[in-house]
Scaffold this motif. Sequence first.
Motif, mmCIF file in Angstrom:
data_model
loop_
_atom_site.group_PDB
_atom_site.id
_atom_site.type_symbol
_atom_site.label_atom_id
_atom_site.label_comp_id
_atom_site.label_asym_id
_atom_site.label_seq_id
_atom_site.Cartn_x
_atom_site.Cartn_y
_atom_site.Cartn_z
ATOM 1 N N ILE A 1 7.593 7.569 11.245
ATOM 2 C CA ILE A 1 7.191 7.464 9.738
ATOM 3 C C ILE A 1 6.830 6.475 9.340
ATOM 4 O O ILE A 1 7.178 5.457 9.756
ATOM 5 C CB ILE A 1 8.697 7.852 8.902
ATOM 6 N N ARG A 2 5.734 6.316 8.326
ATOM 7 C CA ARG A 2 5.104 5.405 7.500
ATOM 8 C C ARG A 2 5.900 5.527 6.223
ATOM 9 O O ARG A 2 5.946 6.458 5.650
ATOM 10 C CB ARG A 2 3.517 5.356 7.550
ATOM 11 N N GLY A 3 5.871 4.248 5.693
ATOM 12 C CA GLY A 3 6.648 4.078 4.409
ATOM 13 C C GLY A 3 5.425 3.806 3.451
ATOM 14 O O GLY A 3 4.847 2.838 3.523
ATOM 15 N N HIS A 4 5.425 4.590 2.400
ATOM 16 C CA HIS A 4 4.145 4.547 1.544
ATOM 17 C C HIS A 4 4.820 4.605 -0.109
ATOM 18 O O HIS A 4 5.022 5.856 -0.396
ATOM 19 C CB HIS A 4 2.959 5.741 1.647
ATOM 20 N N ASN A 5 4.842 3.563 -0.573
ATOM 21 C CA ASN A 5 4.657 2.023 -0.708
ATOM 22 C C ASN A 5 5.648 1.381 -1.237
ATOM 23 O O ASN A 5 6.467 1.801 -1.891
ATOM 24 C CB ASN A 5 3.224 1.989 -0.891
ATOM 25 N N ILE A 6 6.003 0.227 -0.813
ATOM 26 C CA ILE A 6 6.911 -0.692 -1.451
ATOM 27 C C ILE A 6 6.567 -0.955 -2.964
ATOM 28 O O ILE A 6 7.156 -0.946 -4.050
ATOM 29 C CB ILE A 6 7.014 -1.966 -0.552
ATOM 30 N N PHE A 7 5.073 -1.411 -3.049
ATOM 31 C CA PHE A 7 4.525 -1.896 -4.456
ATOM 32 C C PHE A 7 3.242 -1.052 -4.391
ATOM 33 O O PHE A 7 2.434 -1.265 -3.504
ATOM 34 C CB PHE A 7 4.409 -3.150 -4.622
ATOM 35 N N LEU B 1 12.083 3.687 9.605
ATOM 36 C CA LEU B 1 10.747 3.757 9.312
ATOM 37 C C LEU B 1 9.940 2.907 10.501
ATOM 38 O O LEU B 1 10.420 1.764 10.750
ATOM 39 C CB LEU B 1 10.094 3.478 8.282
ATOM 40 N N GLN B 2 8.709 3.197 10.898
ATOM 41 C CA GLN B 2 7.971 2.261 11.911
ATOM 42 C C GLN B 2 7.244 1.350 10.936
ATOM 43 O O GLN B 2 6.825 0.383 11.398
ATOM 44 C CB GLN B 2 7.283 3.144 12.707
ATOM 45 N N GLN B 3 6.539 1.763 9.852
ATOM 46 C CA GLN B 3 5.683 0.953 9.064
ATOM 47 C C GLN B 3 5.871 0.942 7.692
ATOM 48 O O GLN B 3 6.341 2.049 7.188
ATOM 49 C CB GLN B 3 4.202 1.483 9.356
ATOM 50 N N TRP B 4 5.495 0.148 6.850
ATOM 51 C CA TRP B 4 5.381 -0.195 5.425
ATOM 52 C C TRP B 4 4.178 -0.504 4.729
ATOM 53 O O TRP B 4 3.425 -1.449 5.106
ATOM 54 C CB TRP B 4 6.479 -0.817 4.850
ATOM 55 N N ASP B 5 3.588 0.199 3.848
ATOM 56 C CA ASP B 5 2.476 -0.107 3.025
ATOM 57 C C ASP B 5 3.062 -1.341 1.950
ATOM 58 O O ASP B 5 3.952 -0.610 1.173
ATOM 59 C CB ASP B 5 1.621 0.968 2.423
ATOM 60 N N VAL B 6 2.806 -2.519 2.040
ATOM 61 C CA VAL B 6 3.486 -3.392 1.226
ATOM 62 C C VAL B 6 2.915 -3.548 -0.174
ATOM 63 O O VAL B 6 3.575 -3.228 -1.174
ATOM 64 C CB VAL B 6 3.381 -4.653 1.625
#
Length: 571
Positions: free
Chosen positions: A283-289, A325-330
């Motif tokens: 899973i990619r995380g979209h998005n923190i900000f 999660l494996q990734q986050w869009d920051v």
Amino acid sequence: MVMLVYSLLFLPAVWGGTELLKNADFESHFSSSDWRAMSGTISATSDAYHGHQAAKVTKRTHSYSALEQYVTVKKGHRYYFRAYVKILNYAHSKDKQNVAPGMSFKERSSGKTHYQGFGVTPYIQVGQWHIIGGDTLIPDVDITDAHVYIRPDDQSVDFIVDDASLQEILPLTGFPADANKRIDSIRKADITIRLDDHSVAPSGLSVEVEETSGMFGFGSAINAKALVDPSMKGYQNFFYQNFKWAVHGGYLKWKTMEPQRGHIDYDTAMKAINALLSHGVKIRGHNIFWESNSPAWVDHLSGQALRQAMEKRLHDVVGHYKGKLQQWDVDNECLSNDTLVRHSGDVNLTMWMFREAHKIDPNVQLYFNDHEIVNYNKHTVALEDLAVYYKAVGVPVSGIGIQSHVHHPIDLVVIKARLDEVARAGLPIWITEMTIEGVPEKDKPQMFDDLLRLYFSHHAVQGIMLWGFWSKLMSRPESALCTGSDCTPNDTGKRVHQLLQTEWRTHETHDLHKGQTIHIRGFKGHYTLRVKHADHVIHEENFYLGYKGTDLKVSLSGSSTRPHVNQILVG
């Protein structure tokens, strides 16, 4: 302010043409046949990005005063420009600066002057080398007096330029054959299989090698509610049959999670996340900000109050989903908007976001995610510049996300050239929001095939995420792979399924004899190997196929007809 020169190696241009600029490296004496400063002064300086000298431009008398050089270009052809620039001062009352590279030329018949930009690198800061440039298309008319120019948008700003290049983007020859060769070279490795000397080997043995999960990430945006809704089985089945990666389309965004301050919805996203994890999906995380899409109550905050709210958001969302999660869009689309940066008063706010997120979850990968990178020329070089700078100052950025919302007409030549440019930053690239719009329905399967093949064959790309797949739950339904109430695959969906599950997936069966060595060229990833006798599995093991390939020596013990399962992981 950090003062530095990027440590990036001086690399040749990647788009394939001949250098069209004279004295492109600024190492020779400036003459009337190469560089000149229009309405300003040009001088040599030892403050160079590379080599012994660069060009310094001062005493500009107009906002259009520029460093420029006349060039020979052809109508209807596309060109790529890049250079390194360092500004020596800000304009009055500014803490950042825009420097515009472009091309000017006249129509020979009418004398009309055209100005075309190459791209925009925003937020250029004093005393730092930045990369500027991009591509532009010369219109299909006879032109004269063509020249490239570089200028800050305020005449009071002095600047230095070094290592410039102007080259034509050459046609993409040999596609798709060349792409297929690259796919075989970079996405596959060798598997060798043989029985050990002590194995029982009756006649009628076969070995099956099945890829269970690829190293390359193929995935899609998902709707968190539909993924766990019992009435949405068609939607869920299509996703799980095609993808091993997912990204939340909306339910991890700040605006959606916390529309009212202090009332945070963790559960909607978490239910979907747990369902995905139970199916082995990453899973990619979209998005923190997202600079331009914060909750309404955040829009009224500034300074320390905004910083405190953002710090809480970081700890809430990154901490809550830590380990899942494996990734986050920051900081989503930070090149096209700086609302949070301006309201906070901190020009390095995005750096702070990356560093704080890394402190909270050191194992999750942190990504840029921006648009107008491959579909338009606006931010191609700017994203490369940002990535290089962050690497140089030690910001924990893991990779680059490129959204890829492309529209007809789609030029694979230009997309590859822009992708090559961003790859110079030396970070992994993910295509994060791929859609195709404006293409006739009959042509859409082939266009999906071409674009996916182009991305899959690029050495820097490690994953491709479609921005949804069902026409009923997409912001861009033209890109749907399935339609109707049951998510029935359309022709494009059938083509994509064939690529992901057949052409780009390894599943082979071979007869197996003692003393024989089986050679398979397989896609890198996780595998299951099964030895069968009379259709019964008598041996099974798991292995991983990495960059160096793998050599498997299979041991069969006891009766060859008695099922025997050996679960091991081969590195």
